[in-house]
Design a protein around this motif. Structure first.
Motif, mmCIF file in Angstrom:
data_model
loop_
_atom_site.group_PDB
_atom_site.id
_atom_site.type_symbol
_atom_site.label_atom_id
_atom_site.label_comp_id
_atom_site.label_asym_id
_atom_site.label_seq_id
_atom_site.Cartn_x
_atom_site.Cartn_y
_atom_site.Cartn_z
ATOM 1 N N SER A 49 0.835 -1.193 0.000
ATOM 2 C CA SER A 49 0.000 0.000 0.000
ATOM 3 C C SER A 49 0.871 1.246 0.000
ATOM 4 O O SER A 49 2.003 1.231 0.495
ATOM 5 C CB SER A 49 -0.909 -0.001 1.233
ATOM 6 N N ASN A 50 0.344 2.342 -0.565
ATOM 7 C CA ASN A 50 1.144 3.568 -0.643
ATOM 8 C C ASN A 50 1.098 4.391 0.629
ATOM 9 O O ASN A 50 1.585 5.522 0.675
ATOM 10 C CB ASN A 50 0.762 4.408 -1.864
ATOM 11 N N ILE A 51 0.549 3.826 1.673
ATOM 12 C CA ILE A 51 0.726 4.307 3.045
ATOM 13 C C ILE A 51 1.204 3.112 3.856
ATOM 14 O O ILE A 51 0.633 2.020 3.768
ATOM 15 C CB ILE A 51 -0.585 4.860 3.643
ATOM 16 N N CYS A 52 2.270 3.313 4.626
ATOM 17 C CA CYS A 52 2.806 2.252 5.490
ATOM 18 C C CYS A 52 2.433 2.564 6.935
ATOM 19 O O CYS A 52 2.642 3.697 7.399
ATOM 20 C CB CYS A 52 4.329 2.179 5.339
ATOM 21 N N LEU A 53 1.881 1.593 7.622
ATOM 22 C CA LEU A 53 1.512 1.787 9.025
ATOM 23 C C LEU A 53 2.743 1.635 9.906
ATOM 24 O O LEU A 53 3.285 0.538 10.055
ATOM 25 C CB LEU A 53 0.439 0.784 9.448
ATOM 26 N N GLY A 54 3.183 2.733 10.488
ATOM 27 C CA GLY A 54 4.278 2.709 11.453
ATOM 28 C C GLY A 54 3.736 2.431 12.841
ATOM 29 O O GLY A 54 2.699 2.973 13.230
ATOM 30 N N THR A 55 4.438 1.607 13.594
ATOM 31 C CA THR A 55 3.916 1.136 14.890
ATOM 32 C C THR A 55 4.739 1.622 16.077
ATOM 33 O O THR A 55 4.594 1.092 17.176
ATOM 34 C CB THR A 55 3.875 -0.405 14.897
ATOM 35 N N MET A 56 5.595 2.616 15.861
ATOM 36 C CA MET A 56 6.518 3.026 16.916
ATOM 37 C C MET A 56 5.813 3.470 18.199
ATOM 38 O O MET A 56 6.348 3.344 19.293
ATOM 39 C CB MET A 56 7.423 4.155 16.410
ATOM 40 N N ASN A 57 4.587 3.978 18.088
ATOM 41 C CA ASN A 57 3.862 4.461 19.266
ATOM 42 C C ASN A 57 3.164 3.357 20.039
ATOM 43 O O ASN A 57 2.722 3.575 21.175
ATOM 44 C CB ASN A 57 2.820 5.506 18.845
ATOM 45 N N PHE A 58 3.056 2.176 19.444
ATOM 46 C CA PHE A 58 2.293 1.097 20.066
ATOM 47 C C PHE A 58 2.966 0.642 21.369
ATOM 48 O O PHE A 58 4.143 0.292 21.390
ATOM 49 C CB PHE A 58 2.174 -0.107 19.138
ATOM 50 N N GLY A 59 2.189 0.657 22.447
ATOM 51 C CA GLY A 59 2.676 0.122 23.705
ATOM 52 C C GLY A 59 3.154 1.152 24.697
ATOM 53 O O GLY A 59 3.223 0.864 25.894
ATOM 54 N N TRP A 60 3.493 2.352 24.209
ATOM 55 C CA TRP A 60 3.917 3.374 25.189
ATOM 56 C C TRP A 60 3.121 4.670 25.024
ATOM 57 O O TRP A 60 2.787 5.318 26.012
ATOM 58 C CB TRP A 60 5.429 3.590 25.152
ATOM 59 N N HIS A 61 2.777 5.072 23.788
ATOM 60 C CA HIS A 61 1.869 6.199 23.599
ATOM 61 C C HIS A 61 0.452 5.716 23.293
ATOM 62 O O HIS A 61 -0.515 6.430 23.541
ATOM 63 C CB HIS A 61 2.342 7.088 22.444
ATOM 64 N N THR A 62 0.348 4.526 22.725
ATOM 65 C CA THR A 62 -0.946 3.965 22.336
ATOM 66 C C THR A 62 -1.118 2.621 23.026
ATOM 67 O O THR A 62 -0.232 1.770 22.956
ATOM 68 C CB THR A 62 -1.019 3.783 20.806
ATOM 69 N N SER A 63 -2.250 2.438 23.700
ATOM 70 C CA SER A 63 -2.490 1.200 24.433
ATOM 71 C C SER A 63 -2.583 0.014 23.482
ATOM 72 O O SER A 63 -2.803 0.175 22.273
ATOM 73 C CB SER A 63 -3.789 1.309 25.232
ATOM 74 N N GLU A 64 -2.443 -1.184 24.031
ATOM 75 C CA GLU A 64 -2.555 -2.379 23.206
ATOM 76 C C GLU A 64 -3.935 -2.472 22.575
ATOM 77 O O GLU A 64 -4.068 -2.812 21.389
ATOM 78 C CB GLU A 64 -2.273 -3.633 24.036
ATOM 79 N N GLU A 65 -4.974 -2.144 23.332
ATOM 80 C CA GLU A 65 -6.335 -2.195 22.794
ATOM 81 C C GLU A 65 -6.501 -1.247 21.608
ATOM 82 O O GLU A 65 -7.048 -1.622 20.565
ATOM 83 C CB GLU A 65 -7.343 -1.824 23.891
ATOM 84 N N ASP A 66 -6.005 -0.015 21.761
ATOM 85 C CA ASP A 66 -6.114 0.947 20.667
ATOM 86 C C ASP A 66 -5.208 0.573 19.497
ATOM 87 O O ASP A 66 -5.545 0.832 18.335
ATOM 88 C CB ASP A 66 -5.784 2.358 21.164
#
Length: 330
Positions: free
Chosen positions: A14-31
């Motif tokens: 896809s021409n947008i790549c989902l970066g996950t750097m915020n997962f777990g410390w800025h963004t909860s696991e549920e979100d």
């Protein structure tokens, strides 16, 4: 959402790549789960992470979150082109201190060991794009390419990419791979945005020449291209370093946000649309903290900037003056 080749290579992303750097410390696991589910619904099949992400929680924690999301099944793993990285320290609470894991390198020892760690945390049998997170100038290419080749032959890695490489690093890596009859690099992930266009000197020409897909990180320049001045007027708080940048770039940003208002698109979406106009760019990496931020990024893929708008953006953010060496010599 469009799906395009990663540089000159066969895989479609896809021409947008989902970066996950915020997962777990800025963004909860549920979100984080909600963001990944929504990404698939929107047609995003390209997910990027790193073995070091997790930061204040623990290195590798972000990979664990992605692994638990993948483990839910429902075809999630087959729907995703999964990218992670190796080079940085990965200190784990359950492990004793170990200089190879706790340091930075691209040694054979580290590449092989950290690949196994990522596979376990991600709960998968393969990494689709394994990226060198930085150049290791002290490690011979014989050693690095032999390790990546072994992992490919074992079916644990599909493609190899680079991140934060200089143009000559890309050239060297590709030439060394070619000498060994290997595919070599398929992508380069580096900082690139309207406010930081240094890649245009040598990295982008190198990517074009060797057929690498460019995956820009920090496409919104840490938020200053996301309407930061207007947010300040609206009374939203900003971190100290962002405030400092806002003051030093206020004149530019005022012109930029005014232009965005005139053409009727939010600044964050214009910044992404500008990147997507570059044929070397495969997919900017967005790191949403919310589903709403993700949806905004996807809207940018439908924006077609007029030639006059592109010229105005060049005037506001002029960049280095083109490609080397003509940018600075006759």
């Amino acid at each position: 959402m469009k799906h395009k080749r990663l540089g000159r290579h066969g895989v479609l992303v896809s021409n947008i790549c989902l970066g996950t750097m915020n997962f777990g410390w800025h963004t909860s696991e549920e979100d984080s789960f909600k963001i990944m589910d929504r990404a698939l619904e929107l047609g995003i099949n390209f997910f990027d992470t790193a073995d070091v992400y997790g930061w204040t929680k623990q290195h590798g924690y972000t990979e664990e979150i992605i692994g638990r999301w993948l483990a839910q099944g429902g075809g999630r793993r087959d729907a995703v082109v999964l990218a992670t990285k190796v080079y940085n320290p990965v200190e784990r609470k359950a492990n004793l201190p170990e200089v190879n894991s706790d340091g930075r390198s691209l040694s054979a020892y580290k590449i092989m060991k950290h690949c196994e760690g990522s596979l376990k945390r991600l709960q998968t049998d393969r990494i689709d794009l394994y990226q060198m997170h930085h150049i290791d100038n002290d490690c011979p290419w014989d050693e690095a390419w032999q390790s990546f080749d072994t992992l490919i032959k074992q079916g644990k890695v599909v493609y190899v990419g680079s991140s934060n490489f200089a143009g000559w690093n890309i050239a060297t890596a590709c030439q060394e791979a070619s000498k060994r009859g290997l595919l070599g690099l398929v992508s380069e992930q580096s900082v690139y945005n309207l406010d930081n266009r240094m890649l245009e000197l040598e990295v982008i020409p190198a990517c074009r020449h060797y057929g690498l897909g460019l995956i820009p990180w920090s496409p919104l320049a840490g938020g200053i291209l996301a309407g930061a001045l207007q947010k300040q007027i609206d009374g939203r708080r900003a971190e100290k370093d962002v405030l400092k940048q806002l003051e030093s770039k206020r004149v530019q940003l005022e012109k930029y946000e005014t232009l965005c208002k005139e053409i009727g698109h939010p600044p964050s979406e214009v910044a992404l649309a500008w990147l997507l106009h570059n044929p070397v760019v495969t997919a900017p990496i967005v790191g949403p903290r919310t589903v709403e931020q993700l949806e905004s990024a996807v809207r940018a893929t439908s924006i077609q900037l007029e030639e006059d708008t592109l010229k105005q953006l060049d005037a506001i953010f002029p960049g280095p003056g083109g490609e080397a060496p003509t940018a600075y010599s006759w």
